[in-house]
Design a protein around this motif. Structure first.
Motif, PDB file in Angstrom:
ATOM      1  N   ALA A   1      -4.031 -14.581   4.968  1.00 54.84           N
ATOM      2  CA  ALA A   1      -4.199 -13.612   3.151  1.00 54.84           C
ATOM      3  C   ALA A   1      -3.712 -14.321   2.156  1.00 54.84           C
ATOM      4  N   TRP A   2      -2.765 -15.374   2.233  1.00 51.74           N
ATOM      5  CA  TRP A   2      -1.904 -15.864   1.476  1.00 51.74           C
ATOM      6  C   TRP A   2      -2.484 -15.989   0.433  1.00 51.74           C
ATOM      7  N   PRO A   3      -4.163 -16.995  -0.005  1.00 50.67           N
ATOM      8  CA  PRO A   3      -4.349 -16.740  -0.534  1.00 50.67           C
ATOM      9  C   PRO A   3      -4.891 -15.768  -1.790  1.00 50.67           C
ATOM     10  N   ARG A   4      -5.223 -14.194  -0.946  1.00 44.23           N
ATOM     11  CA  ARG A   4      -4.953 -13.351  -1.814  1.00 44.23           C
ATOM     12  C   ARG A   4      -3.912 -12.282  -1.943  1.00 44.23           C
ATOM     13  N   ARG A   5      -2.703 -12.859  -2.158  1.00 47.85           N
ATOM     14  CA  ARG A   5      -1.349 -12.138  -2.146  1.00 47.85           C
ATOM     15  C   ARG A   5      -0.993 -11.598  -3.366  1.00 47.85           C
ATOM     16  N   ARG A   6      -2.264 -12.163  -4.372  1.00 49.25           N
ATOM     17  CA  ARG A   6      -0.987 -11.954  -5.785  1.00 49.25           C
ATOM     18  C   ARG A   6      -2.612 -10.809  -5.990  1.00 49.25           C
ATOM     19  N   LYS A   7      -3.579 -10.450  -5.437  1.00 53.26           N
ATOM     20  CA  LYS A   7      -4.985  -9.809  -5.913  1.00 53.26           C
ATOM     21  C   LYS A   7      -4.523  -8.268  -6.066  1.00 53.26           C
ATOM     22  N   PRO A   8      -4.666  -7.480  -7.267  1.00 54.55           N
ATOM     23  CA  PRO A   8      -3.852  -6.193  -6.766  1.00 54.55           C
ATOM     24  C   PRO A   8      -4.786  -5.083  -6.516  1.00 54.55           C
ATOM     25  N   GLY A   9      -3.568  -4.422  -5.581  1.00 55.76           N
ATOM     26  CA  GLY A   9      -5.132  -3.312  -4.623  1.00 55.76           C
ATOM     27  C   GLY A   9      -4.182  -4.032  -2.948  1.00 55.76           C
TER      28      GLY A   9
ATOM     29  N   ARG B   1       2.435  -6.607   0.488  1.00 58.73           N
ATOM     30  CA  ARG B   1       4.106  -6.165   1.367  1.00 58.73           C
ATOM     31  C   ARG B   1       3.858  -5.462   2.259  1.00 58.73           C
ATOM     32  N   LEU B   2       2.790  -4.702   2.557  1.00 54.25           N
ATOM     33  CA  LEU B   2       2.764  -4.259   3.879  1.00 54.25           C
ATOM     34  C   LEU B   2       2.423  -5.469   5.005  1.00 54.25           C
ATOM     35  N   MET B   3       1.646  -6.098   4.619  1.00 51.03           N
ATOM     36  CA  MET B   3       1.772  -7.604   6.100  1.00 51.03           C
ATOM     37  C   MET B   3       3.082  -8.149   5.918  1.00 51.03           C
ATOM     38  N   LEU B   4       4.080  -8.067   5.375  1.00 54.76           N
ATOM     39  CA  LEU B   4       5.657  -8.356   4.498  1.00 54.76           C
ATOM     40  C   LEU B   4       6.396  -7.681   5.697  1.00 54.76           C
ATOM     41  N   MET B   5       6.135  -6.283   5.382  1.00 55.34           N
ATOM     42  CA  MET B   5       7.245  -5.146   6.283  1.00 55.34           C
ATOM     43  C   MET B   5       6.367  -5.308   7.572  1.00 55.34           C
ATOM     44  N   LEU B   6       5.369  -5.765   7.583  1.00 51.81           N
ATOM     45  CA  LEU B   6       4.946  -6.094   9.406  1.00 51.81           C
ATOM     46  C   LEU B   6       5.453  -7.341  10.149  1.00 51.81           C
ATOM     47  N   PHE B   7       5.879  -8.025   9.236  1.00 50.30           N
ATOM     48  CA  PHE B   7       6.621  -9.453   9.430  1.00 50.30           C
ATOM     49  C   PHE B   7       8.150  -9.429   9.507  1.00 50.30           C
TER      50      PHE B   7
ATOM     51  N   LEU C   1      -2.426  -1.299   7.649  1.00 50.61           N
ATOM     52  CA  LEU C   1      -2.930  -2.391   7.992  1.00 50.61           C
ATOM     53  C   LEU C   1      -4.389  -2.718   7.879  1.00 50.61           C
ATOM     54  N   HIS C   2      -4.915  -1.850   8.879  1.00 48.73           N
ATOM     55  CA  HIS C   2      -6.249  -2.071   9.025  1.00 48.73           C
ATOM     56  C   HIS C   2      -6.851  -1.490   8.162  1.00 48.73           C
ATOM     57  N   LEU C   3      -6.276   0.369   7.925  1.00 48.46           N
ATOM     58  CA  LEU C   3      -7.015   1.532   7.155  1.00 48.46           C
ATOM     59  C   LEU C   3      -7.456   1.036   5.922  1.00 48.46           C
ATOM     60  N   ARG C   4      -6.032   0.206   5.420  1.00 50.06           N
ATOM     61  CA  ARG C   4      -6.158  -0.253   3.819  1.00 50.06           C
ATOM     62  C   ARG C   4      -6.779  -1.410   3.875  1.00 50.06           C
ATOM     63  N   LEU C   5      -7.274  -2.336   4.760  1.00 49.56           N
ATOM     64  CA  LEU C   5      -8.228  -3.483   4.688  1.00 49.56           C
ATOM     65  C   LEU C   5      -9.274  -2.826   4.666  1.00 49.56           C
ATOM     66  N   ARG C   6      -8.799  -2.412   5.300  1.00 52.41           N
ATOM     67  CA  ARG C   6     -11.517  -1.478   4.891  1.00 52.41           C
ATOM     68  C   ARG C   6     -11.547  -0.985   3.857  1.00 52.41           C
ATOM     69  N   ARG C   7     -10.657  -0.481   2.959  1.00 49.18           N
ATOM     70  CA  ARG C   7     -10.937  -0.078   1.689  1.00 49.18           C
ATOM     71  C   ARG C   7     -10.847  -0.984   1.013  1.00 49.18           C
ATOM     72  N   VAL C   8      -9.993  -2.377   1.229  1.00 50.84           N
ATOM     73  CA  VAL C   8     -10.240  -3.156   0.734  1.00 50.84           C
ATOM     74  C   VAL C   8     -11.708  -3.660   0.134  1.00 50.84           C
ATOM     75  N   ALA C   9     -11.807  -3.850   1.404  1.00 50.17           N
ATOM     76  CA  ALA C   9     -13.914  -4.516   1.939  1.00 50.17           C
ATOM     77  C   ALA C   9     -14.403  -3.875   1.352  1.00 50.17           C
ATOM     78  N   ARG C  10     -14.036  -2.524   0.984  1.00 54.60           N
ATOM     79  CA  ARG C  10     -15.238  -1.589   0.667  1.00 54.60           C
ATOM     80  C   ARG C  10     -14.651  -1.511  -1.667  1.00 54.60           C
TER      81      ARG C  10
ATOM     82  N   GLU D   1     -12.355  -0.631  -2.601  1.00 51.41           N
ATOM     83  CA  GLU D   1     -11.468   1.073  -3.068  1.00 51.41           C
ATOM     84  C   GLU D   1     -10.621   0.153  -3.886  1.00 51.41           C
ATOM     85  N   ALA D   2     -10.248   1.339  -4.337  1.00 52.71           N
ATOM     86  CA  ALA D   2      -8.578   0.960  -5.015  1.00 52.71           C
ATOM     87  C   ALA D   2      -7.292   1.527  -3.709  1.00 52.71           C
ATOM     88  N   ALA D   3      -6.269   1.196  -4.147  1.00 53.87           N
ATOM     89  CA  ALA D   3      -5.200   1.307  -2.836  1.00 53.87           C
ATOM     90  C   ALA D   3      -4.928   3.277  -3.114  1.00 53.87           C
TER      91      ALA D   3
END
Length: 346
Positions: A95-103, A107-113, A153-162, A164-166
């Protein structure tokens, strides 16, 4: 980020949620087999990365005789937890290359870590503090927190793949807030009951030891500043304190069941929510039935393990209901805005 990498992230987050459930179950099995101190040190076992032979174990820890079966159970649990850590690191790298992309849920990944690192510390303290109930309970809550973060995180990533906004941060209402607090409290009470070996302190149901109001000791049962240092294997509290803990767990189950029933009833008019509400209702009923069966059948190993599985399923279903309520609410508002806009432009 290309579609293939995003698909890999989605798959990893889903596998992570399921794998965390497996790790929680392995931890419960370890505890039920009284194997939590199968290895007296951490992260190795008698100073080795695999369970050593009896002579090597005796040289390392002469006061802790080796029980190979319990030691292997404990080490398998640690190996599984280590694999979970590798999954989270892989998520961060991908996910590192995408970290600054809106939506994007960086941060959720960092919380998970961060949650996983804290959970690792709890795992270490569980051994070094000799199954201190406070740490054992927090270790269970930590595992369920990691699982919940993976699901979200999985549900958020599904929205990103579609595309859709956060989701905007909106409260889900007072009833869901109360239900969330009661769920966390009941999970903590379950961990406290297990770590203090109070699972059959109340015999019989619905009465406790043939009494509606049994003898209790609330001060000792919930004395959260117990001495650190004694070996808490098999518990250290007297009978009345354990009865208190068990009784509190029953009362917590009653309060949570009523709250979740109200959630289902209040949201049942929304047809799109009914499958998820039915799942939540089923998970709640199953967990209550397993709890009662464990008491009546004197806590057999298989049923005790299923009770932990029931808690995992309950958290899974409650998280999905919370997500669907939040998502559905925004979708409905979006459709309403589009409808109003259509009338204005007509």
């Amino acid at each position: 980020m290309n579609d293939r990498r995003l698909a890999t992230l989605r798959l990893l987050s889903l596998v992570g949620a399921l794998f965390t459930a497996l790790v929680i179950m392995a931890g419960a099995f370890t505890r039920l087999l009284d194997a939590g101190l199968g290895c007296p040190d951490w992260p190795g076992c008698y100073g080795a990365l695999v369970v050593p032979d009896e002579s090597s174990a005796l040289l390392h820890s002469p006061d802790a005789p080796l029980d190979a079966s319990k030691a292997w159970m404990e080490m398998i649990h640690r190996y599984l937890a280590g694999c979970l850590g590798v999954m989270v690191m892989a998520l961060l790298v991908l996910a590192w290359p995408r970290r600054r992309k809106p939506g994007f849920p960086w941060r959720l990944m960092l919380m998970l870590f961060a949650a996983l690192m804290v959970q690792g510390a709890f795992g270490a303290y569980t051994v070094t503090l000799k199954l201190w109930p406070q740490v054992v309970t927090l270790h269970l809550l930590g595992g369920l927190t990691v699982m919940t973060l993976f699901i979200w995180l999985h549900l958020r990533l599904r929205r990103v793949a579609r595309g859709e906004a956060a989701l905007a941060a909106r409260p889900l209402g007072a009833l869901m807030g109360v239900a969330t607090m009661l769920l966390v409290l009941q999970l903590a009470l379950g961990g406290w009951t297990s770590s203090n070996y109070a699972g059959i302190a109340c015999q019989g149901f619905p009465t406790c030891n043939s009494q509606w109001v049994p003898d209790t000791d609330w001060g000792e049962g919930f004395h959260l500043t117990q001495t650190v240092g004694p070996n808490y294997l098999h518990g250290a509290l007297h009978a009345e304190a354990r009865t208190t803990i068990h009784l509190a767990h029953r009362l917590g189950a009653l309060a949570l069941t009523l709250a979740l029933a109200l959630v289902v009833i209040r949201r049942w008019h929304r047809r799109e929510m009914r499958p998820w509400l039915l799942t939540l209702a089923g998970a709640t009923a199953l967990q209550v039935a397993l709890g009662i069966a464990n008491v009546l059948l004197w806590l057999p190993l298989g049923l005790a393990l299923l009770h932990t599985a029931g808690a995992v399923l309950l958290v899974f279903s409650f998280t999905l209901v919370a997500w669907k309520l939040r998502h559905s609410r925004q979708a409905v508002k979006g459709r309403q805005r589009q409808t109003r806009g259509g009338w204005l432009h007509a």
